[in-house]
Design a protein around this motif. Sequence first.
Motif, PDB file in Angstrom:
ATOM      1  N   ALA A 327      45.625 -10.579   3.242  1.00 47.51           N
ATOM      2  CA  ALA A 327      44.430  -9.735   3.367  1.00 47.51           C
ATOM      3  C   ALA A 327      43.513  -9.874   2.160  1.00 47.51           C
ATOM      4  O   ALA A 327      42.285  -9.959   2.298  1.00 47.51           O
ATOM      5  N   LEU A 328      44.090  -9.929   0.962  1.00 42.73           N
ATOM      6  CA  LEU A 328      43.273 -10.043  -0.257  1.00 42.73           C
ATOM      7  C   LEU A 328      42.649 -11.436  -0.370  1.00 42.73           C
ATOM      8  O   LEU A 328      41.471 -11.576  -0.724  1.00 42.73           O
ATOM      9  N   GLU A 329      43.430 -12.476  -0.098  1.00 40.33           N
ATOM     10  CA  GLU A 329      42.916 -13.837  -0.217  1.00 40.33           C
ATOM     11  C   GLU A 329      41.838 -14.133   0.823  1.00 40.33           C
ATOM     12  O   GLU A 329      40.892 -14.862   0.567  1.00 40.33           O
ATOM     13  N   GLU A 330      41.976 -13.568   2.005  1.00 43.58           N
ATOM     14  CA  GLU A 330      41.020 -13.828   3.090  1.00 43.58           C
ATOM     15  C   GLU A 330      39.887 -12.804   3.101  1.00 43.58           C
ATOM     16  O   GLU A 330      39.103 -12.763   4.059  1.00 43.58           O
ATOM     17  N   PHE A 377      50.340  -0.824   6.495  1.00 43.81           N
ATOM     18  CA  PHE A 377      50.539  -2.229   6.882  1.00 43.81           C
ATOM     19  C   PHE A 377      50.451  -2.435   8.394  1.00 43.81           C
ATOM     20  O   PHE A 377      50.162  -3.540   8.845  1.00 43.81           O
ATOM     21  N   TYR A 378      50.695  -1.383   9.203  1.00 39.70           N
ATOM     22  CA  TYR A 378      50.426  -1.498  10.644  1.00 39.70           C
ATOM     23  C   TYR A 378      48.950  -1.840  10.852  1.00 39.70           C
ATOM     24  O   TYR A 378      48.592  -2.717  11.641  1.00 39.70           O
ATOM     25  N   GLN A 379      48.096  -1.101  10.125  1.00 38.30           N
ATOM     26  CA  GLN A 379      46.655  -1.290  10.291  1.00 38.30           C
ATOM     27  C   GLN A 379      46.184  -2.594   9.636  1.00 38.30           C
ATOM     28  O   GLN A 379      45.311  -3.294  10.170  1.00 38.30           O
ATOM     29  N   LEU A 380      46.798  -2.901   8.498  1.00 34.61           N
ATOM     30  CA  LEU A 380      46.346  -4.081   7.766  1.00 34.61           C
ATOM     31  C   LEU A 380      46.634  -5.373   8.538  1.00 34.61           C
ATOM     32  O   LEU A 380      45.783  -6.262   8.619  1.00 34.61           O
ATOM     33  N   ARG A 383      44.183  -6.310  11.140  1.00 37.76           N
ATOM     34  CA  ARG A 383      42.942  -6.894  10.617  1.00 37.76           C
ATOM     35  C   ARG A 383      43.166  -8.342  10.152  1.00 37.76           C
ATOM     36  O   ARG A 383      42.296  -9.190  10.283  1.00 37.76           O
ATOM     37  N   VAL A 384      44.312  -8.586   9.600  1.00 39.17           N
ATOM     38  CA  VAL A 384      44.622  -9.941   9.123  1.00 39.17           C
ATOM     39  C   VAL A 384      44.741 -10.902  10.293  1.00 39.17           C
ATOM     40  O   VAL A 384      44.218 -12.026  10.257  1.00 39.17           O
ATOM     41  N   GLY A 385      45.433 -10.479  11.328  1.00 41.46           N
ATOM     42  CA  GLY A 385      45.646 -11.337  12.495  1.00 41.46           C
ATOM     43  C   GLY A 385      46.874 -12.226  12.328  1.00 41.46           C
ATOM     44  O   GLY A 385      47.326 -12.519  11.218  1.00 41.46           O
ATOM     45  N   LEU A 386      47.406 -12.644  13.460  1.00 42.81           N
ATOM     46  CA  LEU A 386      48.649 -13.415  13.459  1.00 42.81           C
ATOM     47  C   LEU A 386      48.506 -14.747  12.724  1.00 42.81           C
ATOM     48  O   LEU A 386      49.377 -15.121  11.936  1.00 42.81           O
ATOM     49  N   ASP A 387      47.416 -15.467  12.974  1.00 43.44           N
ATOM     50  CA  ASP A 387      47.300 -16.814  12.409  1.00 43.44           C
ATOM     51  C   ASP A 387      47.259 -16.784  10.889  1.00 43.44           C
ATOM     52  O   ASP A 387      47.915 -17.599  10.224  1.00 43.44           O
ATOM     53  N   LEU A 439      55.327  -7.095  12.876  1.00 42.67           N
ATOM     54  CA  LEU A 439      55.404  -8.121  11.829  1.00 42.67           C
ATOM     55  C   LEU A 439      54.856  -7.597  10.503  1.00 42.67           C
ATOM     56  O   LEU A 439      55.300  -8.019   9.427  1.00 42.67           O
ATOM     57  N   GLY A 440      53.889  -6.687  10.566  1.00 45.02           N
ATOM     58  CA  GLY A 440      53.282  -6.148   9.345  1.00 45.02           C
ATOM     59  C   GLY A 440      54.283  -5.464   8.429  1.00 45.02           C
ATOM     60  O   GLY A 440      54.073  -5.379   7.212  1.00 45.02           O
TER      61      GLY A 440
END
Length: 601
Positions: A327-330, A377-380, A383-387, A439-440
């Motif tokens: 999340a931080l890097e993207e 982390f459920y919410q995060l 937003r990040v997405g699986l890929d 997965l989060g």
Amino acid sequence: MQDKSISPLIYGALSLIFAVLVGRLFYLQVISSQALGQISSQNSVRKIPVDASRGTIYDRNGIPIVENQPQYSVQIVPAEFDKTKLPEVAALLGVSEQFLADKIKEAESYSRYAPSRILRDISFPAFCRLQEHLWRLPGIDVVMENKRKYPRKDFSASHILGYTKFISKQMLEKLPKDIYARDDIIGYAGLEKTYEEYLRGQRGYKLMIVNSLGKQIAEYEGGAQHVPAQRGSDLFLTLDASLQAVAESLLTATGKSGSIVALNPQNGEVLAMVSKPDYDPALLEGSTDAATWNALVKDPKNPLFNRTTQTRYPPGSTFKMICAIAALEEKVITPSTIFGCSGYFKFGDKNFLCHRGKGHGGMDVVRAIQHSCNSYFYQLVLRVGLDRWAKYASLFGFGEKTGLDIADEQTPPLPTREYFNKRYGPYKVGWHDGFLVNLGIGQGDIGATPIQMARYVAALANLGTLVQPHLLRAYRDKQTGELRYPQFEHKPLPISKTTLDIVRNGMRLCVSEGTGRAAQVPGIEVAGKTGTAQNPHGEDHAWFIGFAPYDKPTIAVCVLVENAGFGGAVAAPIAGKLIEHYLRRMPAQDSTQTLLSLSVP
């Protein structure tokens, strides 16, 4: 008086007999002369193999942890053995006649004229009984050979060291004939198998004159033709024997199955590695009786199974840093992005709980790591997405083997879009974003081995280099006596120091003020993350991953205790004790100097 003439039939019969005798003589003197000559030579001058000792295995401080010790074995040349003596020999050795007959039959299947070992590691009383009667037992002899000895009694390290076995006939057929022979031993598991090429020596032989009873009576040509055996190379491990003993005792004290791995995060050296339950490697050394083997393989706790390298555990909350880094890097979030937590997160028609239904309120990423907030982390992860989540999990080595120098390593698959489509069917038909929510927090289809988790936390500790865990630090060249240092992989990760500092700070606060307080060590700043992984087959698994000292880490630790409950209560204190033991005594000895002092054989 009338002369009696000899019948033509008698003449014919005599001629036929004479022809047969001449033919047999021609066969023996001309056709078979070479083969029979060789047999005759073998009976007078015999080539006696001389076994080579395997190399000694030392820990990182030069403490021997695997050595050799002599054993007496019984050898037979089947062609010279008088089988009417079989009952007597069986009684002298204390074995059944059927057992001995089977062994002799097996030896004959190799060669009737070559010596074969039929009984190994006989007791001293059996040795004495046989020696007393050996003079009248042609074809039977006693030889000395080596077996492995484990001088440390405070740990077993069986899944690391492995064991050796005698080469079976089937195995021998697949091995190089110029290297291995009947009666050799070979590394069968663990480091004994991985570094077989270094550890095994080179067999020698003696040429001995033997009498008609097969007894050695003198050296051929005074021993001038002997070829001495060459000892195998010694191994110097990265393992710290003292830390290994502490790690094994701490895990054993829980009464549970589990695993502990401690690495030097700067270079991937394995300082300690435990899988419990385990076994005494001496039980499997050389030949193992059926009762011992059956007891091990039928043990419901499965002591032969290496939980450090072969399992698939859900990592639970210890995996949350992967999502945070992605999340931080993207640029999905900033360090100040807040998500609320009311004790659960509703997705579709399902409520995903956080901290037993108790809410954390609004949290940023550092606080979310510190308090292990599931809702964040459920919410995060949505937003990040699986890929992107899978991309960063892959960067940290999940979904692939770590390259640990033990051959039995397995890796669980990394959940990707392709993985879900293949396993469940197309997106929104076979699987949906609810899978991603799990997965989060390190649940659902994600699985990891403890050695993978140790490498992951080592990369967090060293600010972004993925190291290859390894147990071999150096080996002593059997030709030159010099120490050789194998090279292992280091892979810098494309992750910014800013991101890693944010995540590491969350881990620091987790131990100082959060869920990992039980891993605290007085005077040493520890960073880490707890995990309590849901287990569909029973009680939750307890995890802790961490490193210390925070500013300049020299040890990274992964602790997993099966079915033990909360990671902060069970796994974290084990990690703290392990870190303290290592850091309190580490400066006492420079292990590099110890190795150099041992470099001359």
